[in-house]
Design a protein around this motif. Structure first.
Motif, PDB file in Angstrom:
ATOM      1  N   ARG A 101      50.033  14.481  21.976  1.00 13.98           N
ATOM      2  CA  ARG A 101      50.945  13.448  21.499  1.00 13.98           C
ATOM      3  C   ARG A 101      52.113  14.093  20.771  1.00 13.98           C
ATOM      4  NH1 ARG A 101      47.845   8.839  21.829  1.00 13.98           N
ATOM      5  NH2 ARG A 101      49.168   7.573  20.521  1.00 13.98           N
ATOM      6  N   THR A 102      53.211  13.333  20.663  1.00 15.94           N
ATOM      7  CA  THR A 102      54.385  13.820  19.964  1.00 15.94           C
ATOM      8  C   THR A 102      55.002  12.690  19.151  1.00 15.94           C
ATOM      9  OG1 THR A 102      56.543  14.874  20.208  1.00 15.94           O
ATOM     10  CG2 THR A 102      55.945  13.298  21.895  1.00 15.94           C
ATOM     11  N   ASP A 103      55.650  13.035  18.079  1.00 13.29           N
ATOM     12  CA  ASP A 103      56.276  12.042  17.213  1.00 13.29           C
ATOM     13  C   ASP A 103      57.585  11.588  17.831  1.00 13.29           C
ATOM     14  OD1 ASP A 103      57.122  10.433  15.212  1.00 13.29           O
ATOM     15  OD2 ASP A 103      57.355  11.981  13.695  1.00 13.29           O
ATOM     16  N   GLU A 104      57.717  10.313  18.121  1.00 10.99           N
ATOM     17  CA  GLU A 104      58.945   9.770  18.711  1.00 10.99           C
ATOM     18  C   GLU A 104      59.534   8.672  17.833  1.00 10.99           C
ATOM     19  OE1 GLU A 104      60.683  10.734  21.227  1.00 10.99           O
ATOM     20  OE2 GLU A 104      59.351  12.345  21.847  1.00 10.99           O
ATOM     21  N   TYR A 111      52.741  12.180  25.406  1.00 13.84           N
ATOM     22  CA  TYR A 111      53.882  12.605  26.212  1.00 13.84           C
ATOM     23  C   TYR A 111      53.529  12.784  27.681  1.00 13.84           C
ATOM     24  CZ  TYR A 111      52.235  17.519  25.809  1.00 13.84           C
ATOM     25  OH  TYR A 111      51.516  18.679  25.865  1.00 13.84           O
ATOM     26  N   PHE A 112      52.235  12.846  28.024  1.00 13.87           N
ATOM     27  CA  PHE A 112      51.872  13.101  29.413  1.00 13.87           C
ATOM     28  C   PHE A 112      52.416  12.055  30.385  1.00 13.87           C
ATOM     29  CE2 PHE A 112      49.022  12.288  32.978  1.00 13.87           C
ATOM     30  CZ  PHE A 112      49.176  13.476  33.670  1.00 13.87           C
ATOM     31  N   LEU A 117      55.979  11.238  35.253  1.00 18.70           N
ATOM     32  CA  LEU A 117      57.071  10.658  36.036  1.00 18.70           C
ATOM     33  C   LEU A 117      58.122  11.707  36.363  1.00 18.70           C
ATOM     34  CD1 LEU A 117      57.658   7.113  34.489  1.00 18.70           C
ATOM     35  CD2 LEU A 117      56.154   7.814  36.353  1.00 18.70           C
ATOM     36  N   GLN A 118      58.400  12.600  35.416  1.00 20.10           N
ATOM     37  CA  GLN A 118      59.359  13.675  35.663  1.00 20.10           C
ATOM     38  C   GLN A 118      58.867  14.570  36.808  1.00 20.10           C
ATOM     39  OE1 GLN A 118      62.253  13.988  34.230  1.00 20.10           O
ATOM     40  NE2 GLN A 118      62.038  12.465  32.613  1.00 20.10           N
ATOM     41  N   VAL A 119      57.591  14.861  36.793  1.00 20.85           N
ATOM     42  CA  VAL A 119      57.017  15.729  37.828  1.00 20.85           C
ATOM     43  C   VAL A 119      57.084  15.049  39.185  1.00 20.85           C
ATOM     44  CG1 VAL A 119      54.880  16.787  38.656  1.00 20.85           C
ATOM     45  CG2 VAL A 119      55.543  17.016  36.258  1.00 20.85           C
TER      46      VAL A 119
END
Length: 206
Positions: A101-104, A111-112, A117-119
């Motif tokens: 996880r990341t702080d947004e 974030y996965f 979707l980017q991948v």
């Protein structure tokens, strides 16, 4: 000169992969430069290029790791008799890949799903990444086919439906849930598990 331990090398590689994954998920693959990755991980260019030659190798390594973890979860389930039901298995796999996880801003989010979707988009133009994805998907699907065959052998599922078709449907459910997380709002994995239980409970109208 002191010899660098394998543990140190593995930890450094992990640091680079985690930082790159955050960058790609946050800004997209093409909007992220290697300088962005260097800044995120706090390492010199030489330290990073010792492990990866560029963004393509980074994204390939990240995708490969995720697919291996998912494959391992399902392959372990094959050895259980009977295998755990789909809601349990998919919950295990998603919980594992969503643990980073990341702080947004307004709280920590996984974030996965964004990275996924980017991948997917990148595979449309990157043949090497497309091969990694295709091979990983094939292995995951093969593990699911064995699980479905275990359900059928135990009398838990109709035997007249091709196991491969069920495997594709279960993978699609997990992928679709991750896409919802990336595009819309965050919901707990339990929501998907409840939905699967509801579908699994269907019978003929009274």
């Amino acid at each position: 000169m002191a010899r660098v331990s394998q543990e140190h090398l593995d930890a450094r590689r992990r640091q680079i992969l985690d930082g790159a994954a955050l960058c790609f998920a946050r800004n997209g693959f093409h909007a992220t430069s290697m300088q962005d990755v260097l800044k995120e991980v706090g390492l010199s260019a030489g330290a990073v290029y010792r492990y990866f030659r560029g963004k393509e190798e980074l994204i390939g390594a990240i995708v490969g790791e995720v697919l291996e973890r998912i494959q391992g979860t399902f392959e372990a389930a094959v050895d259980e008799t009977p295998p755990p039901p789909p809601d349990v298995l998919i919950g295990r796999a998603l919980t594992q890949v969503l643990s980073s996880r990341t702080d947004e801003g307004d709280g920590e989010v996984p974030y996965f799903p964004r990275l996924m979707l980017q991948v997917w988009a990148e595979t449309m133009r990157n043949d090497e990444l497309a091969t990694v994805m295709r091979d990983g998907y094939t292995r995951v699907r093969a593990a699911w086919v064995k699980i479905v065959e275990g359900y059928q052998a135990a009398g838990m599922m109709r035997a007249d439906i091709p196991a491969d078709h069920v495997a594709r449907a279960m993978i699609g459910a997990a992928q679709g849930f991750a896409a919802q997380l990336a595009l819309f709002d965050e919901v707990p994995v339990e929501a998907l598990q409840d939905g699967l239980r509801g579908l699994m409970s269907m019978g003929k109208p009274q």
